[in-house]
Enzyme design. Structure first.
Site, short mmCIF file in Angstrom:
data_model
loop_
_atom_site.label_atom_id
_atom_site.label_comp_id
_atom_site.label_asym_id
_atom_site.label_seq_id
_atom_site.Cartn_x
_atom_site.Cartn_y
_atom_site.Cartn_z
N GLU A 412 2.81 8.17 -4.39
CA GLU A 412 3.04 8.71 -3.05
C GLU A 412 4.26 9.60 -3.00
O GLU A 412 5.08 9.52 -2.06
CB GLU A 412 3.14 7.56 -2.02
CG GLU A 412 1.89 6.72 -1.97
CD GLU A 412 1.81 5.74 -0.81
OE1 GLU A 412 2.83 5.55 -0.11
OE2 GLU A 412 0.72 5.17 -0.60
N GLU A 488 -4.52 2.71 -4.93
CA GLU A 488 -3.91 1.65 -4.12
C GLU A 488 -4.88 1.39 -2.97
O GLU A 488 -5.26 2.33 -2.27
CB GLU A 488 -2.55 2.11 -3.61
CG GLU A 488 -1.61 0.98 -3.29
CD GLU A 488 -0.19 1.48 -3.09
OE1 GLU A 488 0.38 2.09 -4.01
OE2 GLU A 488 0.34 1.27 -1.99
#
Ligand code: GAL
Length: 819
Positions: A412, A488
């Site tokens: 991220e 994820e």
């Protein structure tokens, strides 16, 4: 004579005092706080505390609202000093000496005898310093390490201190470089495999040296199955790299069920005398990614049933412990996990060694941020100066592990939002390829479509998407040539054994807990079922990494920070201080979700299972109709209340399509193809579920209404442990009624005492909102359970007797033996 005394015979060649790697963990002194002059030899540290590393100073606590709940509500910041006196044994004098740290948290500065030996900011990376020139060879030496972890430096609990193993290495002046052997298997067929060992040698003498490098391959039983040898000349203070390719017949594959390990033994000889010898374990296996199909291990399609794992070990904090790591992986394997993502940092060497041994696939991740900050004092401060070194070292250390199947260059990373973010992605991808052309690169992207439109996704081999199950099909349509990963997934939150009725939506509850109906998560999250559905619809997606396998310290979402909060402290809902994301709690006790994944990932033919929730102690609760859920890998299940059937249900058939509304989950009647639901009028007694496959009963599970708490039960995960000062026994403590029925809501205070040759290292109960210390000899039960972690005294074999007592409870004892 003198020389001959120093010689030993290994594999038929003469070895001159071979290179050694010895533990450097004992005998440190430790202080937190400033200590002027502590780097000098003469400094008086006699008042400092004695510690043994791996050591995490922050886990000692205390928990306090003045610390950052996002990183665990523990004192992770400040200055920590470690000092140690050491002597070079006589037979090692004159050798090159290096001190190796498997990781130091963080911003390590190291001095030896007052000389500055080196600096390493990144807390998760392994490094060594050659300290030869600073040593007093005939007397004592002093090493001093200063660590300076900062507040607001991490989105989770990083730990603090020399939290991984430290080693001292003795090498001859000519030797194999640190992480100097790289083993690959360029071709692997049924009857033969090519093993290629590339070995870097270095020479620190004054004159050029003529050497011979011998490479041998040992099979899993230790038998030599290949060898090669060649002369090489190395110039003073230079290196030389030798490549040996050997053909192995009938290779035994490393695989999930049969994780077989070979070893490359590299021996450096001068004039027939071996001056260095290293061993490099490796595996023979093929990994192939096929666009449109997914991942293949040894030619067999394998879907990644993965979990993300932070590095902490619960009540032990970040201090590395082999058994605690092994236990975590065993618990995950039992759930059906076949892959681990080391979110979001380089793992401990132990974790990868264990994955090699247990047959688990690994995505090793390098960074949680690049240049753009996520927290005020994050790694971005060091990124420009250190990222290349850190990334290269991560790969150099870990590239021989057969378990490692891909490298992640970041999680991220905020550069996804930048038009030129792809440039850094390309740069990092190229570093990975330079160090290891055999594995693919990946990254976890949470911005969609920005990560694609800004060009980052195209820069890695396997674009990973965090929380984007509904985008898989579209990405696959637009980029059929991509290998796509659910890097994820889900981020469901729950507290073990806690059931709020009516089932709440995603919000904070007064008790700082989250209902365990496996339906709740933050705005970006969704129940596991949605991911299952998306993966079924996109079979080419390589698989998923659930957030998370274990609960971890820090990030107590939904408590603490408001969603997407930039408030670094996250203390709004103190005492919530650790995560609710795990499929198991911080103790490793399964939550209900564990069984939902098990029902999806374990094959009914090999491991039939069924699980029913919630508990069955609702008397006087005011709730008359209780939502009951059943997770099973069988096709049907029948529910019985006090012997009376409440009907049989078939999984998947005629279920309403899943509603995907991430922001307003309909938490009530949530029956999906993956879970069965009944609404049961409460009556005390026995709630039993029986699962059927092909019409036959294959598994059952029962919840019984417990009477008042009356007794304690103790069960050790291992009753015999090694007395090596490190091995552990994990003892599960349960509060039961007089008949032994677990009391699911008991919160009695349990006191522990130990007699014999062992000690309590830590206690816990899995309550993410408890400020009770982990280093203690008492713990309140949480949802009826607690955990005691026992360690045997080093070199003192014998019995360790643990006794547990509590007011009004029949006490219990258990004996663990150390050998
Ligand atoms: C992700 C992040 C993880 C964790 C998780 C919680 O966005 O990558 O580190 O914060 O959210 O849901």
């Amino acid at each position: 004579m003198q020389v001959i005394r120093l010689l030993a015979v290994v594999f038929g060649v003469v070895v001159a005092t071979a290179a050694e790697k010895n533990s450097f963990n004992d005998g440190w002194r430790f202080l937190t706080g400033p200590a002027e002059g502590a780097e000098t030899t003469a400094f008086d540290d006699s008042g400092w505390r004695e510690v043994r590393v791996p050591h995490d100073w922050a886990i000692e606590g205390p928990f306090d609202v003045k610390y950052n709940a996002r990183s665990g509500g523990l004192p992770i910041h400040g200055t920590g000093w470690y000092r140690k006196r050491f002597e070079i044994p006589e037979d090692q004098r004159g050798k090159r000496v290096a001190i190796e740290f498997d990781g130091a948290m963080y911003d390590a500065h190291v001095w030896v005898n007052g000389h500055f030996a080196g600096h390493r900011p990144f807390g998760y990376v392994g490094f060594e310093f050659d300290v030869t020139r600073y040593l007093n060879t005939d007397g004592g030496n002093v090493i001093a390490v200063r660590l300076q972890p900062e507040d607001l430096s991490s989105r989770w609990y990083p730990g603090a201190g020399l939290y991984r193993n430290v080693w001292i290495r003795y090498r001859q002046e000519t030797h194999v470089s640190h992480w100097g052997t790289t083993v690959t298997t360029p071709t692997v067929a049924a009857n033969s495999a090519e093993v290629c060992a590339r070995t870097r040698l270095e020479h620190h003498g004054d004159e050029p040296i003529a050497l011979r490098l011998e490479t041998r391959v040992l099979d899993p039983s230790g038998k030599e199955v290949g060898s090669a040898s060649s002369p090489v000349e190395v110039q003073p203070e230079e290196t030389a790299t030798v490549t040996h390719t050997m053909e192995i017949s009938e290779p035994q594959r490393w695989d999930l069920e049969t994780p077989r390990l070979y070893t490359v033994v590299s021996t450096v000889l001068t004039g027939g005398v071996a001056v260095d010898r290293t061993e490099t374990p490796f595996g023979i296996r093929t990994i192939t990614y096929k666009a449109g199909e997914g991942f293949y291990l040894n030619g067999r399609h394998v879907r990644l049933n993965g979990v993300c794992m932070h590095h902490d070990l619960g009540a032990l904090g970040a201090a590395v412990n082999r058994r605690a790591t092994e236990r975590q992986l065993e618990i995950m394997k039992e759930m059906g996990v076949n892959a681990i993502r080391t979110s979001h940092n380089p793992p401990s060497p132990e974790q990868l060694e264990l994955c090699d041994r247990l047959g688990l696939l690994v995505q090793v991740e390098a960074f949680d941020c690049w240049q753009m900050a996520k927290v005020p004092n994050g790694y971005n401060k060091f990124f420009d100066a250190w990222h290349e070194r850190d990334l290269r070292d991560m790969i150099r250390r870990d590239r021989n592990h057969p378990s490692v199947i891909m490298w992640s260059i970041g999680n991220e990373i905020l550069e996804q939002s930048k038009k030129d973010g792809w440039k850094l992605a390309r740069h990092l991808h190229r570093i990975c390829k330079d160090e290891d052309p055999t594995r693919l690169t990946s990254a976890g992207f949470n911005y969609y479509p920005a990560s694609v439109t800004n060009g980052l996704a195209a820069e890695v081999d396997i674009p990973g998407f965090n929380y984007k199950p509904l985008a898989y099909a579209e990405v696959r349509r637009q980029h059929p040539e991509w290998h796509v990963l659910g890097s994820e997934t889900s981020s469901c939150v729950s507290s073990r054994g806690v059931y709020h009725l009516p089932i709440e939506k995603y919000e904070r509850a007064d008790d700082n807990q989250v209902t365990s109906y496996d339906l709740i998560g933050p705005v970006w999250a969704y129940p596991p079922d949605i991911e299952f559905m998306a993966l079924e619809g996109s079979p080419a997606v390589i698989g998923e990494f659930v957030w998370t396998g274990f609960d971890y310290l820090g990030e107590p979402t939904p408590y603490g920070g408001r969603d997407n909060s930039t408030d670094g402290y996250w203390n709004d809902d103190w005492p919530s201080r650790s995560s609710y994301f795990g499929t198991v709690d911080l103790c490793g006790f399964p939550k209900d979700r564990y069984f939902l994944y098990q029902s999806q990932w374990r094959d009914v033919r090999e491991f039939p299972m069924v699980h029913v929730l919630p508990h069955w102690n609702w008397e006087g609760s005011g709730h008359e109709r209780i939502p009951v859920y059943v997770y099973t890998n069988a096709s049907e299940a029948e529910l019985f209340l006090n012997g009376e059937s409440l009907g049989r249900k078939r999984k998947g058939r005629d279920k309403p399509p899943l509603k995907v509304d991430f922001k307003n989950w309909t938490a009530g009647d949530y029956e999906t193809p993956y879970r069965l639901r009944w609404e049961v009028p409460f009556q005390p007694g026995e709630l039993k579920v029986v699962a059927f496959e092909d019409g036959k009963a294959v598994a059952e599970d029962v919840r019984r209404t417990a009477g008042p708490a009356a007794a304690i039960s103790l069960v050790a995960d291992r009753e015999t442990i090694a007395g090596d000062g490190s091995d552990l026994s994990f003892v599960t403590v349960a509060v039961t009624d007089k008949d032994g029925v677990p009391c699911p809501t008991a919160d009695d205070l349990i006191r522990f005492s130990v007699e014999g040759s062992g000690e309590i290292v830590a206690v816990d109960n899995g309550n993410a909102a408890s400020t009770e210390p982990f280093q203690a000899s008492q713990r309140k039960a949480f949802s009826g359970m607690a955990l005691v972690i026992l360690r045997a005294t080093k070199n003192s074999p014998g019995r360790i007797k643990l006794t547990a007592t509590g007011e009004g409870l029949r006490p219990a004892s258990i004996v663990v033996t150390s050998n």
